[in-house]
Design a protein around this motif. Structure first.
Motif, PDB file in Angstrom:
ATOM      1  N   GLY A   1      22.720 -96.720 -30.219  1.00  0.00           N
ATOM      2  CA  GLY A   1      21.799 -97.102 -29.143  1.00  0.00           C
ATOM      3  C   GLY A   1      22.190 -98.444 -28.528  1.00  0.00           C
ATOM      4  O   GLY A   1      21.381 -99.373 -28.464  1.00  0.00           O
ATOM      5  N   ILE A   2      23.433 -98.542 -28.099  1.00  0.00           N
ATOM      6  CA  ILE A   2      23.928 -99.814 -27.536  1.00  0.00           C
ATOM      7  C   ILE A   2      23.774 -99.794 -26.016  1.00  0.00           C
ATOM      8  O   ILE A   2      24.275 -98.893 -25.343  1.00  0.00           O
ATOM      9  CB  ILE A   2      25.423-100.027 -27.868  1.00  0.00           C
ATOM     10  N   ARG A   3      23.082-100.784 -25.483  1.00  0.00           N
ATOM     11  CA  ARG A   3      22.978-100.896 -24.028  1.00  0.00           C
ATOM     12  C   ARG A   3      24.359-101.254 -23.464  1.00  0.00           C
ATOM     13  O   ARG A   3      24.987-102.226 -23.908  1.00  0.00           O
ATOM     14  CB  ARG A   3      21.973-101.978 -23.654  1.00  0.00           C
ATOM     15  N   SER A   4      24.843-100.486 -22.504  1.00  0.00           N
ATOM     16  CA  SER A   4      26.212-100.669 -22.021  1.00  0.00           C
ATOM     17  C   SER A   4      26.277-100.600 -20.506  1.00  0.00           C
ATOM     18  O   SER A   4      25.380-100.058 -19.845  1.00  0.00           O
ATOM     19  CB  SER A   4      27.134 -99.574 -22.597  1.00  0.00           C
ATOM     20  N   ILE A   5      27.357-101.163 -19.980  1.00  0.00           N
ATOM     21  CA  ILE A   5      27.636-101.084 -18.546  1.00  0.00           C
ATOM     22  C   ILE A   5      29.108-100.710 -18.388  1.00  0.00           C
ATOM     23  O   ILE A   5      29.969-101.256 -19.077  1.00  0.00           O
ATOM     24  CB  ILE A   5      27.389-102.448 -17.852  1.00  0.00           C
ATOM     25  N   VAL A   6      29.385 -99.773 -17.479  1.00  0.00           N
ATOM     26  CA  VAL A   6      30.771 -99.422 -17.142  1.00  0.00           C
ATOM     27  C   VAL A   6      30.983 -99.852 -15.702  1.00  0.00           C
ATOM     28  O   VAL A   6      30.250 -99.418 -14.797  1.00  0.00           O
ATOM     29  CB  VAL A   6      31.023 -97.905 -17.267  1.00  0.00           C
ATOM     30  N   LEU A   7      31.934-100.752 -15.482  1.00  0.00           N
ATOM     31  CA  LEU A   7      32.114-101.260 -14.114  1.00  0.00           C
ATOM     32  C   LEU A   7      33.589-101.461 -13.785  1.00  0.00           C
ATOM     33  O   LEU A   7      34.445-101.476 -14.666  1.00  0.00           O
ATOM     34  CB  LEU A   7      31.327-102.565 -13.916  1.00  0.00           C
TER      35      LEU A   7
ATOM     36  N   SER B   1      27.751-102.921  -9.600  1.00  0.00           N
ATOM     37  CA  SER B   1      27.710-101.660  -8.852  1.00  0.00           C
ATOM     38  C   SER B   1      28.321-100.516  -9.673  1.00  0.00           C
ATOM     39  O   SER B   1      28.761 -99.516  -9.119  1.00  0.00           O
ATOM     40  CB  SER B   1      28.453-101.827  -7.518  1.00  0.00           C
ATOM     41  N   GLY B   2      28.362-100.691 -10.990  1.00  0.00           N
ATOM     42  CA  GLY B   2      28.863 -99.644 -11.875  1.00  0.00           C
ATOM     43  C   GLY B   2      27.728 -98.779 -12.401  1.00  0.00           C
ATOM     44  O   GLY B   2      26.753 -98.522 -11.695  1.00  0.00           O
ATOM     45  N   THR B   3      27.843 -98.384 -13.667  1.00  0.00           N
ATOM     46  CA  THR B   3      26.858 -97.490 -14.285  1.00  0.00           C
ATOM     47  C   THR B   3      26.233 -98.157 -15.507  1.00  0.00           C
ATOM     48  O   THR B   3      26.946 -98.686 -16.365  1.00  0.00           O
ATOM     49  CB  THR B   3      27.558 -96.171 -14.723  1.00  0.00           C
TER      50      THR B   3
END
Ligand code: UTP
Length: 239
Positions: free
Chosen positions: A196-202, A220-222
């Motif tokens: 349950g790791i909060r992540s960002i792909v950018l 502006s990623g996900t």
């Protein structure tokens, strides 16, 4: 706020450009100056692919190829360390405990690959889990997670956000299709889901995108948001 940043090799050092590496080092120092504890995982990029292709032609087996890949991730990690100031650990950590110990000492913990059979996407997720990171950021050459391969399908749509379980579902078919490359690989998606790791792909072409994403949640990623995740307090304070 504790954050792990995964920097693709092709994002950190396309053409081994010193300016880009220096800009990444500055971005990381900006985060530490703002009070963040930062772990960094560096990928192999084009250099890894070239070594692997040549060794494959020489008849090396898959584990040997992976070991070469790991070696290039650590070379790239050393390149970043060369650009970082004295707050960074002296050498790339070769395991999670060593990387976590660097964070405990107040250093920027830098590492590359760890073990054959995976990529640094999974290393970053495991590192983030091992240090209970508040946030995991993938700075990649893709500008987020899409429902199809945007290079092959003109109708591919970017997700603004999705849950970790949805990320696994999106990445699973991509991992089966030869040639289609997922922005985050399947093992990494499963680790993100499990922990349950909060992540960002950018898109990591511009290192300042990582700073904006970590300090303000602005990108502006996900976003990959677990069901029980709370917004990092730093983001709400920053508004
Ligand atoms: P990368 O993480 O850069 O792989 O590691 P990648 O997916 O090819 O890179 P991008 O995301 O497209 O830029 C390079 C290679 O090193 C080996 C694998 O062979 C991988 O392809 N590796 C890396 C491992 O075997 N284990 C690790 O823990 C990390």
């Amino acid at each position: 706020m504790r954050v792990v940043v995964s920097i693709g090799g092709s994002v950190l050092a396309p053409d081994l450009d010193a300016e880009r590496v220096a800009a990444y080092a500055e971005a990381i120092e900006r985060l530490t100056a703002d009070g963040c504890e930062v772990g960094v995982v560096v990928g192999g990029g084009g250099v890894a692919r070239e070594y692997i292709e040549t060794a494959r032609d020489l008849g090396a087996n898959e584990v040997e190829l992976d070991q070469l890949g790991i070696g290039t991730t650590r070379l790239n990690a050393r390149l970043l360390i060369a650009a970082l100031d004295e707050s960074a650990a002296l050498a790339p950590a070769t395991g999670y405990d060593e990387a976590a110990a660097a964070l405990r000492r107040g250093e920027v913990g830098v590492m590359g690959g760890v073990t054959p059979g995976q990529t640094t996407d999974a290393v970053a997720a495991a590192f983030a889990e091992s240090v209970d990171a508040d946030l995991l950021v993938y700075a990649t050459s893709a500008d987020g997670v899409y429902d199809a391969d945007p290079n092959a399908d003109p109708d591919a749509t970017q997700f603004a956000s999705l849950s970790p379980a949805e990320l696994v579902d999106v990445v699973l078919p991509m991992s089966r299709d030869a040639g289609a490359s997922a922005p985050v690989d399947l093992l990494a998606a499963k680790l993100i889901d499990r922990a349950g790791i909060r992540s960002i792909v950018l898109d990591g072409t511009d290192p300042s995108a990582v700073v904006d994403a970590v300090l303000r949640g602005d990108h502006s990623g996900t976003d990959v948001i677990p069901a029980d995740a709370r917004e990092p307090t730093r983001w709400t304070e920053a508004v």
